[in-house]
Design an enzyme around this catalytic site. Structure first.
Site, PDB file in Angstrom:
ATOM      1  N   ASP A   1       0.863  -1.177   0.000  1.00  0.00           N
ATOM      2  CA  ASP A   1       0.000   0.000   0.000  1.00  0.00           C
ATOM      3  C   ASP A   1       0.909   1.239   0.000  1.00  0.00           C
ATOM      4  OD1 ASP A   1      -2.140   1.730   0.046  1.00  0.00           O
ATOM      5  OD2 ASP A   1      -3.241   0.660   1.600  1.00  0.00           O
TER       6      ASP A   1
ATOM      7  N   GLU B   1     -11.013   6.749   3.844  1.00  0.00           N
ATOM      8  CA  GLU B   1     -10.056   6.075   4.741  1.00  0.00           C
ATOM      9  C   GLU B   1     -10.262   6.477   6.198  1.00  0.00           C
ATOM     10  OE1 GLU B   1      -6.097   5.306   3.190  1.00  0.00           O
ATOM     11  OE2 GLU B   1      -6.703   6.067   1.237  1.00  0.00           O
TER      12      GLU B   1
HETATM   13  C1  BGC Z   1      -3.386   9.999  -1.787  1.00  0.00           C
HETATM   14  C2  BGC Z   1      -4.128   8.712  -1.695  1.00  0.00           C
HETATM   15  C3  BGC Z   1      -3.550   7.916  -0.630  1.00  0.00           C
HETATM   16  C4  BGC Z   1      -3.430   8.688   0.665  1.00  0.00           C
HETATM   17  C5  BGC Z   1      -2.669   7.894   1.678  1.00  0.00           C
HETATM   18  C6  BGC Z   1      -3.383  10.686  -0.465  1.00  0.00           C
HETATM   19  O1  BGC Z   1      -2.686  11.886  -0.555  1.00  0.00           O
HETATM   20  O2  BGC Z   1      -3.988  10.796  -2.737  1.00  0.00           O
HETATM   21  O3  BGC Z   1      -4.056   8.005  -2.891  1.00  0.00           O
HETATM   22  O4  BGC Z   1      -4.377   6.820  -0.462  1.00  0.00           O
HETATM   23  O5  BGC Z   1      -2.778   9.898   0.491  1.00  0.00           O
HETATM   24  O6  BGC Z   1      -2.704   8.471   2.942  1.00  0.00           O
HETATM   25  C1  BGC Z   2      -5.104   3.153   0.220  1.00  0.00           C
HETATM   26  C2  BGC Z   2      -5.219   2.150  -0.885  1.00  0.00           C
HETATM   27  C3  BGC Z   2      -5.058   2.826  -2.212  1.00  0.00           C
HETATM   28  C4  BGC Z   2      -3.759   3.592  -2.241  1.00  0.00           C
HETATM   29  C5  BGC Z   2      -3.520   4.318  -3.551  1.00  0.00           C
HETATM   30  C6  BGC Z   2      -3.886   4.008   0.091  1.00  0.00           C
HETATM   31  O1  BGC Z   2      -3.914   5.041   1.017  1.00  0.00           O
HETATM   32  O2  BGC Z   2      -5.080   2.472   1.464  1.00  0.00           O
HETATM   33  O3  BGC Z   2      -6.462   1.497  -0.787  1.00  0.00           O
HETATM   34  O4  BGC Z   2      -5.102   1.882  -3.233  1.00  0.00           O
HETATM   35  O5  BGC Z   2      -3.755   4.533  -1.207  1.00  0.00           O
HETATM   36  O6  BGC Z   2      -4.363   5.388  -3.712  1.00  0.00           O
END
Ligand code: BGC
Ligand code: BGC
Length: 642
Positions: free
Chosen positions: A323, A516
């Site tokens: 991830d 998230e």
């Molecule tokens: C990104 C996401 C990622 C997240 C992780 C964001 O800035 O755009 O893709 O999942 O950070 O914390």
């Molecule tokens: C998320 C993932 C996602 C990745 C890329 C992460 O923060 O947990 O699910 O695929 O970002 O955007």
């Protein structure tokens, strides 16, 4: 015995004189005599192509394949220099001009750089196309996963997968980081809506069908020789991300997300492993490791679960991607973290930004013999296998023909059908639903009635999503206006304040977009504004209908009696008219709860696995699988609770 020593010496001298001579020119590398390359030949079996290509690669080229960089953190030139194997768009990784053409141009730029390398190994571009390719402006945005699960319709999930694949290819992207196959046991988790259900079997059925939709080669679509995958799905986040303990997260303000799981192995296997076995059996070629920990150790470092169980026991032949910076969380010392993750079985690192740091750590690890080249070969084999299966070597560049599939009539119809089937009727007294189309007067209230962004939720255009007019689509309000008879008056006021009275009132309540751990929340009650809108509207209408726009159940117990009818509409996406279709009787209610509906916040976490035998006020408000509408479905008589 005495003659042995001179004899041995003689043999050694003879052996030495037979060994190959040092090269004539000092310092010149021996030229490897490899047979002619077969890997570019699409008629060869994939395994033969993989082995042939692997045998030609330098260590630098192999490490490059294992490196995935976020689009804004690298220039195409470095993709060539460091043989970068993959680029991704994170939740906020859109090109400045968010059109399909601009996406294709961007992907093509990176791919041109990859194809300029010695061995011409295409990079693979990945994105979170989680409910349609929803980062693209104007895409068909399908219901989020909890809504799809509410349909209990795997065939429909498969169609959503196919349509999503086409709209991904419209942007030149062949790989999605979806589906989430977590089996969330606690709806306070901010990723509940991104997951299908608290039920293992329902999750497995829907996810598997969706994966098939993404990956199967559709009839009538031109593919290349040797290609076996349409687009690449990712089952994630392996394993146990839906089972974390409240308050166990070490990430910022997060409470459940990225936290720790403490269940025993038998439970882990029973509740959380089946979707992965099914995904592997259905041909999933990529799995993402979870940010969460199992029994105190980060999943990215769990060799037993990643390698022994997933790869060896389940027979997973694809690759494990980390991830977003997930490896970094293993240990404060980056080198230690990289060694632990790669040896545990992570094949590709979603770095996502400082790729030189990763590449250097990998080189050092090989020099210091902390990571074997054998492990690296295994990782690269898995990545190449997926690239060959996708036909990327034959067709590395975006295909403009897919652009016309974006928001095609066919895709919009699938999305609308999904919304219709996802709606769960929780209560329907006084025959409030369906509403007659020739009702003289209808009042509509609530922000969600006129807000595409709220219908879509997180992972839409941006990572967190946004309220407002962010995308093309139909709002609930507009579609009601289209659907009712010419003589019907429809009035809208967000707060539910109107002069006069109406026959029917519709209040749309719910959650604002999030993604998230930012959606981890202890209090799932309706907002004060929503309660106020219900209370304002109640005395003004004969029949009151409340529609809930939220990816998870909310606590509505205190308001339940105030309205005649209650509908859970999840996060339906851009086709809000799917809701009006059902409210006004063009389509029946068929949805069933994919998550147990709590009576109180204090009850949480409550789910089908811990609510057995709970009765009266201890019971959930509505159990898993509940939903009125279909013949024989019975309303639940609610107890009066303190
Ligand atoms: C990104 C996401 C990622 C997240 C992780 C964001 O800035 O755009 O893709 O999942 O950070 O914390
Ligand atoms: C998320 C993932 C996602 C990745 C890329 C992460 O923060 O947990 O699910 O695929 O970002 O955007």
């Amino acid at each position: 015995m005495k003659r042995t020593a001179p004899l041995l010496l003689l043999i050694l001298i003879l052996l030495n004189s037979c060994s190959p001579k040092a090269p004539a020119t000092p310092g010149a590398a021996p030229t490897p005599t490899l047979p002619a390359a077969i890997y570019p030949d699409a008629s060869q079996p994939i395994e033969a192509r993989v082995e042939d290509l692997l045998s030609r690669m330098t260590l630098e080229e192999k490490i490059g394949q294992m490196t995935q960089v976020e689009m804004g953190s690298i220039q195409p030139a470095d993709v060539s220099t460091y043989f970068i194997g993959s680029i991704l768009s994170g939740g906020d990784g859109n090109p400045p001009n968010n059109t399909a053409q601009a996406w294709q141009d961007m992907v093509k730029g990176f791919q041109t750089a990859a194809m300029a390398t010695r061995l011409k190994i295409p990079m693979i571009y990945g994105i979170d196309a989680t409910h349609g390719n929803a980062h693209l402006y104007g895409a068909t945005v399908f219901p989020q996963e909890s809504g799809v699960a509410a349909t209990h319709d795997p065939a429909l999930a498969q169609k959503i997968g196919e349509a999503t694949a086409e709209e991904m290819l419209a942007t030149g992207v062949p790989w999605t980081f979806s589906p989430i196959v977590a089996v969330p046991q606690d709806i306070r988790w901010g990723r509940t809506y991104e997951s299908y259900s608290e039920d293992t079997q329902l999750t497995t059925e829907i996810a598997t069908a969706y994966i098939k939709g993404l990956q199967s080669l559709p009839a009538g679509v031109k593919t290349s020789e040797g290609q076996s995958l349409f687009t690449l799905a990712t089952a994630k986040h392996y394993i146990g991300d839906g089972a974390t303990i409240w308050g166990s997260s070490r990430t910022g303000e997060y409470l459940l997300d990225q936290g720790n799981v403490q269940v025993d192995e038998a439970t882990l296997r029973k509740l959380y492993l089946p979707p992965y076995q099914a995904a592997v059996d259905a041909g999933a070629m990529s799995v993402m490791a979870s940010f969460s920990s199992y029994r105190g150790t980060k999943m990215h470092a769990q060799k037993y679960l990643l390698t022994d169980v997933l790869k060896n026991e389940l027979g997973f032949k694809g690759f494990i991607v980390s991830d977003w910076g997930g490896i970094d969380q293993i240990d404060p010392d980056y080198y230690t973290a990289v060694v632990a993750a790669i040896n545990a079985g992570v094949d590709m690192n979603m770095v996502p930004t400082d790729y030189m740091n990763f590449i250097n750590a990998m080189k050092q690890a090989v020099d210091d013999k902390d990571i074997t080249e054998e492990r690296i070969n295994d990782a690269v084999r898995r990545i190449l296998r997926a690239k060959f299966a996708l036909g990327l070597f034959e067709h590395p560049y975006p295909d403009p023909a897919f652009i016309s599939t974006v928001r095609s009539d066919e895709h919009v119809a699938i999305a609308r059908q999904a919304v219709q089937e996802s709606l769960v009727l929780l209560k329907n007294d006084n025959a409030a639903l369906p509403i007659a189309k020739d009702t003289p007067k209808v009042f509509v209230a609530g922000q969600g009635a006129d807000d595409i962004g709220m219908l879509c939720g997180g992972w839409t255009i941006t990572w967190q999503g946004q309220t407002g007019n962010i995308d093309i689509g139909t709002t609930i309000l507009n579609s009601i206006k289209t659907l009712v008879s010419a003589d019907t008056t429809v009035e809208y006021n967000p707060t539910g304040k109107f002069s006069g009275k109406a026959n029917t009132g519709i209040v749309v309540v719910g959650e604002m977009p999030y993604a998230e751990g930012l959606g981890d929340k202890a209090d799932l009650s309706l907002s004060d504004a929503d309660i106020q809108a219900i209370n304002n509207m109640r005395p003004l209408v004969d029949k009151l209908v409340v529609v809930i726009i939220a990816g998870r159940p909310l606590v509505i117990t205190g308001q339940l009696a105030s309205a005649d009818a209650w509908v859970a509409a999840w996060l339906p996406g851009t086709e809000g008219e799917g809701i009006s279709d059902v409210l006004f009787g063009d389509h029946p209610f068929v949805g069933k709860l994919p998550y147990t509906w709590p009576r109180t916040n204090a009850q949480l976490p409550i789910n089908e696995n811990n609510s057995d035998g709970k009765t009266g006020c201890d019971a959930p408000l509505f159990p898993f699988g509940y939903g009125l509408g279909e013949a024989g479905s019975q309303p639940i008589a609610q107890p009066t609770c303190p």
